[in-house]
Design an enzyme around this catalytic site. Sequence first.
Site, PDB file in Angstrom:
ATOM      1  N   CYS A 167       0.824  -1.214   0.000  1.00 37.10           N
ATOM      2  CA  CYS A 167       0.000   0.000   0.000  1.00 37.10           C
ATOM      3  C   CYS A 167       0.860   1.266   0.000  1.00 37.10           C
ATOM      4  O   CYS A 167       0.532   2.250  -0.670  1.00 37.10           O
ATOM      5  CB  CYS A 167      -0.966  -0.003   1.180  1.00 37.10           C
ATOM      6  SG  CYS A 167      -0.184  -0.049   2.800  1.00 37.10           S
ATOM      7  N   GLY A 196      24.973  -9.595  14.886  1.00 33.00           N
ATOM      8  CA  GLY A 196      25.351  -9.404  13.482  1.00 33.00           C
ATOM      9  C   GLY A 196      26.156 -10.536  12.882  1.00 33.00           C
ATOM     10  O   GLY A 196      26.622 -10.421  11.745  1.00 33.00           O
ATOM     11  N   GLY A 228      21.681 -11.444  17.769  1.00 32.97           N
ATOM     12  CA  GLY A 228      21.423 -10.103  17.254  1.00 32.97           C
ATOM     13  C   GLY A 228      22.653  -9.239  17.131  1.00 32.97           C
ATOM     14  O   GLY A 228      22.549  -8.051  16.803  1.00 32.97           O
TER      15      GLY A 228
END
Length: 722
Positions: free
Chosen positions: A22, A527, A525
């Site tokens: 959208c 990386g 988390g």
Amino acid sequence: MVKTPMFHKKIDYISQVDERDCGVAALAMILAHYKTRLSLAKLRDLAKTDMEGTTALGIVKAANALDFETMPIQADLSLFDKKDLPYPFIAHVIKEGKYPHYYVVYGMKGDQLLIADPDNTVGKTKMTKAHFNEEWTGVSIFIAPNPTYKPTKEKKRSLTSFIPVITRQKLLVINIVIAALLVTLVSILGSYYLQGIIDTYIPNNMKNTLGIVSLGLIFAYVIQQLLSYARDYLLIVMGQRLSIDIILSYIKHIFELPMSFFATRRTGEIVSRFTDANAIIEALASTMLSVFLDLGILVIVGTVLVVQNSTLFLISLIAIPAYALVVWLFMRPFSKMNNDQMQAGSMLSSSIIEDINGVETIKALNSEATAYHKIDHEFVTYLEKSFVYAKTEAVQNAIKSLLQLSLNVVILWVGAQLVMTNKISVGQLITYNALLGFFTDPLQNIINLQTKLQQASVANNRLNEVYLVDSEFKDSHQMTEKITPNSSLVADHITYKYGFGAPAIDDVSLTITAGEKIALVGISGSGKSTLVKLLVNFFQPESGTISLGPTPLANLDKHELRGHINYLPQEPFIFSGSIMENLLLGAKPGTTQEDIIRAVEIAEIKDDIEKMSQGFGTELAESGNISGGQKQRIALARAILVDSPVLILDESTSNLDVLTEKKIIDNLMKLTEKTIIFVAHRLTISQRVDRILTMQSGKIIEDGTHDTLLKAGGFYASLFNH
């Protein structure tokens, strides 16, 4: 910015193709207002659209990249009191109290706003300010071109791009047309047989002639049915050839797309395009036959009808504008309904695939009812869209049938008067009425192409959103540089982030020499997985370079690169088929039985396989009829058989017990010629490697051996001691 508040102003409406489009569809409408036409696929890439959709920041960044000035604001309804308010602009809303969405506001008249909703079940509509305010978050984005702006248009594949696909089947089409024309000619002869009986054979008592003609016609009908079989057989062959050309080319393109494409789309959205491709195939086949066959029959039968009676033929021609009017009246509704139906089907497919893949979790959470109700809601929505389409099609068919029946009545009415005045015979009238069907049927077929071509056009737009994403191998033929043996893997100040968020990899530099064993450690988390995916070129860094020896990865053919660096993901996938088939997937050419035995021994899975009923021939299910640890070990053996100089193991032993893991690590350490990068949570692995890289918040904060990092007392020591 230019004010364009007129309600009657033409709107270049662009609907979203998938559920999360959208934002980019709203941006596409703004761009179209300024004569720039880009695909949603291109805008998704610029706006970093992901599984959650498009952020307002993403819209701003995409517009800026296209030489537009943007001004995002937070406002209230008093905004619309401004006399110089520039339209159109994008408004962020929450639909039904829970769905983030975007509208394009085109103008205001009195208390009503002219809105374009990318959801084409709504489309262009008028909305009261009070209703708008209930949904509006207050966030609005004003977009206008910079002085240096120049409109651009992206080249898209239209339905005409499939013409080469059709021309490849020209011999088949010619044979189909010839067979069909002969079938029609026999039917026309049958109509004249009826005229002969009424006008000649019965009045003149011609029994012998009637018998001869009747037997001849029976023989002609036998030939006709053989030709009908040949025509239908050739149609099946042509349909399958078109499927090969269209569907297989789509599958091939899917496999060549970059990982970023799959990371931002649901599986069902991709799979649903196969249904779209079928709509294109049906339209192409129908168009071919109508152009060559129906037009031919129309000319032949039309000529015969003129010879029969020109007055009745002129009356018959009234059907053409009448049919055309019916088709024209239904064009826009059918276009919208086709898109609605395809989008609802895509969402339903996505949910079913996701829930089947996650059925173990659903059962573990006792959430069967929740999953069912979600699919039930989407299925009902799909049925509603399908029902509306089918109902409208039934209305159109009823009107067409009424026109056909009315035409028949008028022909018989006028024809009867001609018989009464001795201008034609009864046999001629009956023959004309019988032949009329051979005229109106191809005429209807030609006019009915509208519905199929509209379906194909909508389907083609949806396929375009995939085809317009470039293959990651697009420039492979230009990659002439080769990988130097025993090259070091070097990352030089690389940065990467998902979307417009914080960097997942932040200014990382490292060098990994050939044969080195490296462990990447850090909390979840930090990386680690993102970094190794950059090393194998699944994603490309936004800044900095990664090189293999003297050659940047960007200059290497990706097939060659991934033959040199093999990545084993966290969740190994086992395909339906035998264990042997799974092991040999991607294996180097010339792999021997000895190589296979060596690989399964290194992965400590040989004993498990030999205990299975069929050994290496044991069939495995897609979801796996083996344990998680066995899956990981089969996947590891498969990776070893690729025989790449560099092997990246992304937590590839996480489902194993400590003892088995230790044996596997011992075996891997004996592969002295191979560079191995371990992404590890368990720090038992880090004690065995040559060097440890500790990651935190996308950065490498420590680099050293196990002993030196422990002595340093830094982050690694903290992880190890806890």
